[in-house]
Design a protein around this motif. Structure first.
Motif, PDB file in Angstrom:
ATOM      1  N   PRO A 190       0.828  -1.221   0.000  1.00 51.99           N
ATOM      2  CA  PRO A 190       0.000   0.000   0.000  1.00 51.99           C
ATOM      3  C   PRO A 190       0.853   1.258   0.000  1.00 51.99           C
ATOM      4  N   LEU A 191       0.290   2.308  -0.594  1.00 49.40           N
ATOM      5  CA  LEU A 191       0.986   3.603  -0.592  1.00 49.40           C
ATOM      6  C   LEU A 191       0.968   4.230   0.796  1.00 49.40           C
ATOM      7  N   PHE A 192      -0.161   4.089   1.488  1.00 46.38           N
ATOM      8  CA  PHE A 192      -0.313   4.699   2.802  1.00 46.38           C
ATOM      9  C   PHE A 192      -0.889   3.666   3.766  1.00 46.38           C
ATOM     10  N   GLY A 193      -0.584   3.853   5.013  1.00 46.61           N
ATOM     11  CA  GLY A 193      -1.205   3.043   6.055  1.00 46.61           C
ATOM     12  C   GLY A 193      -0.787   1.597   6.058  1.00 46.61           C
ATOM     13  N   GLY A 194       0.479   1.306   5.774  1.00 49.07           N
ATOM     14  CA  GLY A 194       0.947  -0.064   5.815  1.00 49.07           C
ATOM     15  C   GLY A 194       1.022  -0.596   7.237  1.00 49.07           C
ATOM     16  N   LYS A 195       1.085  -1.910   7.355  1.00 50.54           N
ATOM     17  CA  LYS A 195       1.191  -2.530   8.667  1.00 50.54           C
ATOM     18  C   LYS A 195       2.562  -2.238   9.274  1.00 50.54           C
ATOM     19  N   PRO A 196       2.677  -2.285  10.586  1.00 57.90           N
ATOM     20  CA  PRO A 196       3.987  -2.069  11.232  1.00 57.90           C
ATOM     21  C   PRO A 196       5.017  -3.068  10.719  1.00 57.90           C
TER      22      PRO A 196
END
Length: 300
Positions: free
Chosen positions: A111-117
């Motif tokens: 994903p471009l934004f909001g990836g998992k830690p």
């Protein structure tokens, strides 16, 4: 949720679960549903192109006819441009965007934004850095362009006499000759390629650059013959008669009349051959050796 792995079928809406049984065959309901929707959409599109003004606009664009309003807008040209933008430019831009993304799971993109830690996300130039940092990639690209150019040239030299022969044959024989050119498409692509293993094997020519070129030319030759034939059959024979009356011999008539008029067919056939060969991976994989990898094999 339609064409994903079997594990993802659990995400399918409840009314699409189950199977439709016909005789001894079983078809998943969700695939039958999607196929039905596709048929309905195609039917609507067919009705629109035949009965509505938008269909007339699209036909005008396909026939290269002007269809303007009082404002001077050429709807035929606009519809053609929209088609090219949606189905050619937009996919190319999507690929450019994908080239600056991190790879995700199962061949997807991160994903471009909001990836998992701990998961990579956003935009990166790492792919370009890897490409330009190792000469092996440039070498494979140059080899691919060379193989594609050589295949295109051989196809042109072999296809031009065949297309010219068909175009100048009696009209009652042309359909049969064209059918013979496309007849290999009746068999599976891989079956035809494996057949060349049987042909080249006894001569110890397998797993070589020569075998790759032979396979490429065999598979793509019809794509050069058909555009050339379509162009050559439209030539006005009186032009050759006029050139002969002016003292031109057969060679001069070909180079000064036939060949210049056939350039659009040459360009079309070359594009139909060069571009697929550039991305081909099955033929080098089957007929080539370890030094015959092309761009398609690298991507695969």
């Amino acid at each position: 949720w339609i064409w994903g792995p079997r594990a993802q079928i659990a995400q399918t809406p409840e009314f699409l679960t189950g199977a439709l049984k016909v005789g001894g065959l079983s078809f998943p309901i969700y695939r039958v549903f999607i196929s039905g929707v596709g048929i309905i959409v195609l039917g609507l599109l067919w009705w629109m192109q035949d009965k509505t003004r938008w269909g007339a606009i699209i036909r005008a664009g396909m026939d290269n006819k002007e269809m303007t309003t009082g404002l001077g807008v050429n709807y035929g040209l606009v519809s053609t441009l929209v088609f090219l933008l949606v189905f050619f430019l937009l996919p190319a831009l999507i690929m450019v965007g994908a080239s600056v993304r991190y790879p995700g799971e199962y061949g997807a993109l991160a994903p471009l934004f909001g990836g998992k830690p701990g998961e990579e996300s956003g935009v990166t130039l790492e792919n370009y850095a890897v490409f330009f940092s190792d000469f092996i990639y440039a070498q494979i690209f140059l080899k691919s362009f060379g193989v594609a150019a050589l295949t295109t040239l051989i196809c042109l030299v072999m296809a031009y006499p065949v297309a010219l022969l068909i175009a100048r044959s009696p009209r009652r024989h042309r359909d049969l000759m064209v059918l013979l050119c496309v007849l290999p498409f009746a068999s599976n692509f891989l079956v035809r390629v494996y057949a060349w293993m049987i042909i080249l094997g006894p001569f110890d020519l397998l797993f070589s650059r020569f075998a790759v070129i032979v396979g490429m030319v065999y598979v793509h030759l019809p794509f050069m013959i058909l555009p050339l034939y379509t162009n050559l059959e439209k030539h006005d024979p009186t032009l050759l008669d006029a050139a002969q009356d002016l003292g031109a011999n057969a060679w001069q008539r070909f180079w000064r009349v036939t060949f210049p008029l056939s350039l659009p067919g040459i360009f079309s056939g070359s594009a139909l051959v060069f571009i697929p060969v550039l991305g081909m991976f099955a033929i080098p994989e089957i007929l080539g050796g370890k030094d015959d990898w092309l761009v398609g094999n690298l991507i695969k």
